[in-house]
Design a protein around this motif. Structure first.
Motif, PDB file in Angstrom:
ATOM      1  N   UNK A 224       0.833  -1.203   0.000  1.00 20.19           N
ATOM      2  CA  UNK A 224       0.000   0.000   0.000  1.00 20.19           C
ATOM      3  C   UNK A 224       0.869   1.254   0.000  1.00 20.19           C
ATOM      4  N   UNK A 225       1.996   1.186   0.715  1.00 22.62           N
ATOM      5  CA  UNK A 225       2.894   2.335   0.724  1.00 22.62           C
ATOM      6  C   UNK A 225       3.345   2.675  -0.693  1.00 22.62           C
ATOM      7  N   UNK A 226       3.695   1.657  -1.465  1.00 29.89           N
ATOM      8  CA  UNK A 226       4.117   1.898  -2.843  1.00 29.89           C
ATOM      9  C   UNK A 226       3.010   2.497  -3.684  1.00 29.89           C
ATOM     10  N   UNK A 227       1.791   2.023  -3.465  1.00 27.37           N
ATOM     11  CA  UNK A 227       0.660   2.591  -4.201  1.00 27.37           C
ATOM     12  C   UNK A 227       0.456   4.062  -3.836  1.00 27.37           C
ATOM     13  N   UNK A 228       0.521   4.351  -2.532  1.00 32.42           N
ATOM     14  CA  UNK A 228       0.364   5.743  -2.102  1.00 32.42           C
ATOM     15  C   UNK A 228       1.473   6.625  -2.664  1.00 32.42           C
TER      16      UNK A 228
END
Length: 381
Positions: A224-228
């Motif tokens: 999710x961090x990468x998506x954000x």
């Protein structure tokens, strides 16, 4: 389940291959024209480079250069994915290498722990130096391009100040060179016999480079961090509207970029030189920018670009022996990067227009037919 359209898959594959092929043709054409203009034979230059690439020692040199370039390019790519331009990788890795070398020469620990501490110090110094630019951007609105460039000069001045006898450096016996004390054997990383028939070994930190590339891919593509991070890089306003703290993402991405930048000098420091001296390699951060652009910020693309630049850099020496200026290699590298950027932009525009036409055709096909005009009898009724 929707079955992919084979025509569309072929079109997408063709578009993906069109940009690098166009860039390669352009780079080769310009290089040939430069060689002819300078009185050199393109065929002789090609034969020299092919012969050089076939030697085992040359292959080991190419891989060693690629390992160093890979760290630099990944550090830049992390910032690029957040739409940040970390131009300060050069200052970050040099300052990190100097302080890590100084600590590594002073401490005495078991081999694995010794190396781990040195790597953590290098990553920490690189992250902190990059973090200064992140804080300036978040709290004062200073462009990271300006701040990282200025921090490069400040880092270089700090390295020059610390790398003097009486501070962190000592004079080398029988030489005018100065550097940090030699790192003991427990802090050194042995090489790997990766290339058959080559006496020159590949840097042991090549394994870490692979791990960094895999971690980079997993972090950005599977978390999710990468998506954000990618969402904030694509559109800050849209990311804020979806609940992403953009300022937090800026700080974290710059810290990660700086931490990887701190590893740039480690293959040379722990695998070959074992000291940070005046002749320690410089300018690797700017080469990393070119490789990140060439590899389109993808870990596999960056690896290919790093190998290509490693080959060209080392082949320049063999060209000089044949009377060809090594500046030809610099021209080739510059043209490759410029061609890739232009080619990908052209392909992107062509693909966008094709998608727009495809959407227009679909909308036209699914639009309801206009009602038939009323007849006079229907009107009278």
């Amino acid at each position: 389940m929707t079955v992919p359209n084979p025509t569309r898959l072929l079109a997408a594959a063709g578009a993906a291959l069109a940009a690098p092929l166009l860039a390669l043709v352009t780079a080769v054409t310009v290089t040939v024209l430069v060689l002819v203009g300078t009185g050199s034979s393109p065929l002789d230059v090609l034969d020299t480079m092919v012969t050089y690439a076939q030697r085992p020692r040359s292959q080991a040199l190419m891989v060693n250069s690629a390992v160093t370039y890979y760290f630099a390019a990944v550090a830049v790519a992390i910032g690029f994915r957040m739409n940040l331009f970390n131009i300060g990788v050069d200052g970050q890795y040099r300052l990190a290498a100097l302080l890590a070398a100084a600590v590594a020469a002073k401490i005495s620990l078991p081999p694995v722990l010794h190396v781990t501490v040195v790597l953590l110090i290098a990553m920490g110094v690189g992250a902190l130096w990059a973090g200064l630019a992140a804080l300036l951007k978040v709290y004062r609105g200073v462009s990271e391009v300006i701040s990282t460039i200025m921090l490069n000069y400040l880092g270089g001045a700090l390295v020059a100040y610390l790398l003097t006898p009486g501070r962190l450096a000592v004079r080398t016996v029988g030489s005018n060179n100065i550097g940090t004390p030699t790192i003991p054997a427990s802090g050194q990383i042995p090489g790997i016999s990766l290339i058959p028939d080559s006496r020159l070994q590949v840097y042991g930190l090549a394994i870490l480079a692979v791990a960094v590339g895999a971690g980079y891919w997993f972090l950005l593509s599977r978390t999710r961090f990468g998506f954000d991070l990618r969402a904030a890089g694509a559109s800050e306003d849209a990311a804020k509207a979806s609940g992403v703290r953009v300022s937090r993402m800026i700080i974290i991405s710059m810290l990660l970029s700086g931490a990887v930048a701190g590893l740039v000098g480690m293959p040379q420091l722990l695998g070959a030189a074992h000291t940070f001296s005046l002749d320690f390699p410089a300018g690797l951060g700017f080469t990393g920018i070119a490789i990140a652009l060439l590899g389109r910020n993808h870990p596999v693309g960056i690896a290919i670009g790093a190998l290509l630049f490693g080959f060209l850099d080392n082949a320049a020496t063999s060209l000089e022996l044949r009377g060809v200026s090594r500046d030809i290699v610099l021209v080739t590298q510059g043209v490759i990067v410029l061609s890739v950027v232009v080619a990908y932009e052209l392909v992107r525009r062509v693909r966008t227009r094709a998608e727009q036409r495809d959407v227009a055709r679909r909308l036209a096909a699914t639009a309801p037919a206009p009602p038939a005009p009323s007849t006079p009898q229907e009107v009278g009724a």
